[in-house]
Every structure is written in C-alpha cells, then in structure tokens.
Design an enzyme around this catalytic site. Structure first.
Site, PDB file in Angstrom:
ATOM      1  CD  GLU A   1       6.631  -0.136  -9.347  1.00  0.00           C
ATOM      2  OE1 GLU A   1       6.893   0.112  -8.198  1.00  0.00           O
ATOM      3  OE2 GLU A   1       7.499  -0.177 -10.100  1.00  0.00           O
TER       4      GLU A   1
ATOM      5  CD  GLU B   1       3.318   7.910  -9.702  1.00  0.00           C
ATOM      6  OE1 GLU B   1       2.467   8.630  -9.196  1.00  0.00           O
ATOM      7  OE2 GLU B   1       3.721   6.937  -9.262  1.00  0.00           O
TER       8      GLU B   1
ATOM      9  CG  ASP C   1      -7.502   6.821 -11.801  1.00  0.00           C
ATOM     10  OD1 ASP C   1      -6.919   6.165 -11.252  1.00  0.00           O
ATOM     11  OD2 ASP C   1      -8.362   7.704 -11.506  1.00  0.00           O
TER      12      ASP C   1
ATOM     13  CG  ASP D   1      -1.251   8.431   0.241  1.00  0.00           C
ATOM     14  OD1 ASP D   1      -1.416   8.378   1.490  1.00  0.00           O
ATOM     15  OD2 ASP D   1      -1.182   9.585  -0.317  1.00  0.00           O
TER      16      ASP D   1
ATOM     17  CG  ASP E   1       5.868   2.917   5.149  1.00  0.00           C
ATOM     18  OD1 ASP E   1       4.731   2.952   4.795  1.00  0.00           O
ATOM     19  OD2 ASP E   1       6.745   3.750   5.219  1.00  0.00           O
TER      20      ASP E   1
ATOM     21  CG  PHE F   1       7.534   6.207  -0.884  1.00  0.00           C
ATOM     22  CD1 PHE F   1       6.893   7.298  -0.418  1.00  0.00           C
ATOM     23  CD2 PHE F   1       7.501   6.157  -2.242  1.00  0.00           C
ATOM     24  CE1 PHE F   1       6.450   8.285  -1.163  1.00  0.00           C
ATOM     25  CE2 PHE F   1       7.245   6.873  -3.093  1.00  0.00           C
ATOM     26  CZ  PHE F   1       6.627   7.952  -2.486  1.00  0.00           C
TER      27      PHE F   1
END
Length: 247
Positions: free
Chosen positions: A56, A81, A108, A131, A167, A206
């Site tokens: 992930e 992350e 990264d 993002d 989203d 989120f």
C-alpha cells in the site's frame, strides 16, 4: 549541467505527531520498520518467508493495511508513507495486534519503488485516496501520472492487481485515462471504467470526510498482463475472486 529536480507529490508537515506515536517510532520501529538505504530489498528475507505480497502506497493512518494484515495472516504487507504520524499510528496497531506480516517504510514511494523494489515483487498494489492537489497549478504534483503508473506496473507480478480510489471526480477521470493508456495494465471493468468498491477496503477517514462534504468515491482496478498456469497468483487474495466488476 544541473539535472531537473523531480516534483514531489507530497509536502511534509511537522508538529502533528503525538507522544504515543513518537514512542512507537522509537520503540517499535526496529520490529516493523525498514530503514532507508540503497540497494534492492530482499522481501523474502524481510518477512522470513515466501508468501503473497501486497503493497500500500500512502497508507495515511493505516486503516486499510492494518485491517488487511490483521485479517489475512497468510499475506505479507508492506506499507509506504512519508508522514511520521501515520507511521506511528500503524506501528501501534501492529504492536497491539502482534502482527508478523506487516512492515513499514517511511520514505518517498517513488524512490523506494524505483531504487529498492525488484520487478514482479507484489501480487497487489493499493493506492487509496492520494492527495488530489485540486488546484490546477498543483496538478503537476499528482502521484498518478504515466511514469509512476509504469513503475508500479513493473513491480506487479504477472496477473497481479493494481487498485486505486479517490473522492475527487476530476482526479478519478485523470487516473482512468492514465491507467487505461498503460499498455501493461488491463482494466477489470469490461467497459474500462470505474469498478465497485472492493469489500475488503474499510472506509478511511479521507473517504468519510469526502462523504460528509458530499463527494462521491471512484474505484479503479487493473490486472497486469495475462495470467498463465506457470505464473498464476492467488485468485482469492483478500477473499475475493479476481473478476470484472462494474462500477
């Protein structure tokens, strides 16, 4: 001659890590963390076994990867992350659950994939709610672009699955165009469109925030190449058969 500096898809924010998360980063990192460095990772050595593997990218607070690792001990999970608060939160969850199938990198993701992950290392890659960088002048920071998707596709095993969600509708359409244009990936939607939300994915903060704001959620899923008997991966990864779903 100077080389062009790569535009990063993230901005590090300081001062948001709790005391418990900082303790986890200090005390639990040796158990679950993988240090930054050079050279390809030996994932079989990292996990101490050969098993199906899921990556992930940008796991945020760790809701998805934490839940998956708890419910699928036969699968090994690697999370990447950059934000320390999310890493600390996931380390606490891993410790409380005594998870042996979870490892974390705080770095990264583009650099990790490029420099430290061998081709065909993962049976599944998840990129949920990156993002959206919704302002037009910031679109260049978006993670899902052709070079990155090609990098991810190369790190998937043949028959492996890439799953994405956002989203932000305009970003969803960009994701769809970029992934559909990749010659290595085959959409799991018969119409090469969005797919149903996978049952295994718990709602993230989120996603819940987006719902409160009236946003929709768009899921995408792709398979790498064609599968043969010689290189088939687990068809029931996460308890779902790999089949086409309409969104």
């Amino acid at each position: 001659m100077q080389t062009q500096r790569r535009i990063r898809s993230f901005v590090l924010r300081a001062g948001r890590t709790t005391a418990a998360q900082e303790r986890a980063l200090g005390e639990l990192w040796p158990t679950y963390g993988i240090e930054s460095g050079a050279g390809a990772l030996d994932l079989a050595a990292v996990f101490g076994r050969n098993a199906p593997r899921c990556l992930e990218i940008g796991f945020g607070a760790g809701e998805v990867i934490g839940s998956l690792a708890e419910n699928n001990p036969h699968i090994d999970y690697l999370g990447i992350e950059v934000h320390r608060s999310g890493v600390g939160r996931l380390l606490l969850r891993a410790h409380h659950g005594s998870l042996k199938n979870l490892r974390v990198i705080c770095d990264d993701a583009v650099e990790v994939l490029r420099d430290r992950i061998a081709d065909e290392s993962f049976d599944e890659v998840l990129v949920f709610f990156p993002d959206p960088w919704h302002k037009k002048r910031h679109h260049k920071r978006r993670l899902i672009e052709p070079v990155f998707v090609s990098l991810v596709a190369a790190r998937l095993s043949v028959g492996g699955t890439l799953r994405l969600a956002t989203d932000w509708q305009e970003y969803a359409e960009q994701m769809l165009a970029v992934c559909n244009a990749n010659p290595t990936l085959r959409s799991l939607s018969p119409d090469r469109d969005f797919v149903a939300r996978p049952e295994f994915r718990p709602p993230t903060r989120f996603e819940r925030r987006g719902e409160r704001l009236g946003h929709g959620v768009w899921d995408l899923a792709y398979s790498r190449g064609e599968k043969t008997a010689a290189n088939a991966v687990d068809d029931e990864l996460h308890g779902e058969r790999r089949e086409d779903h309409t969104g």
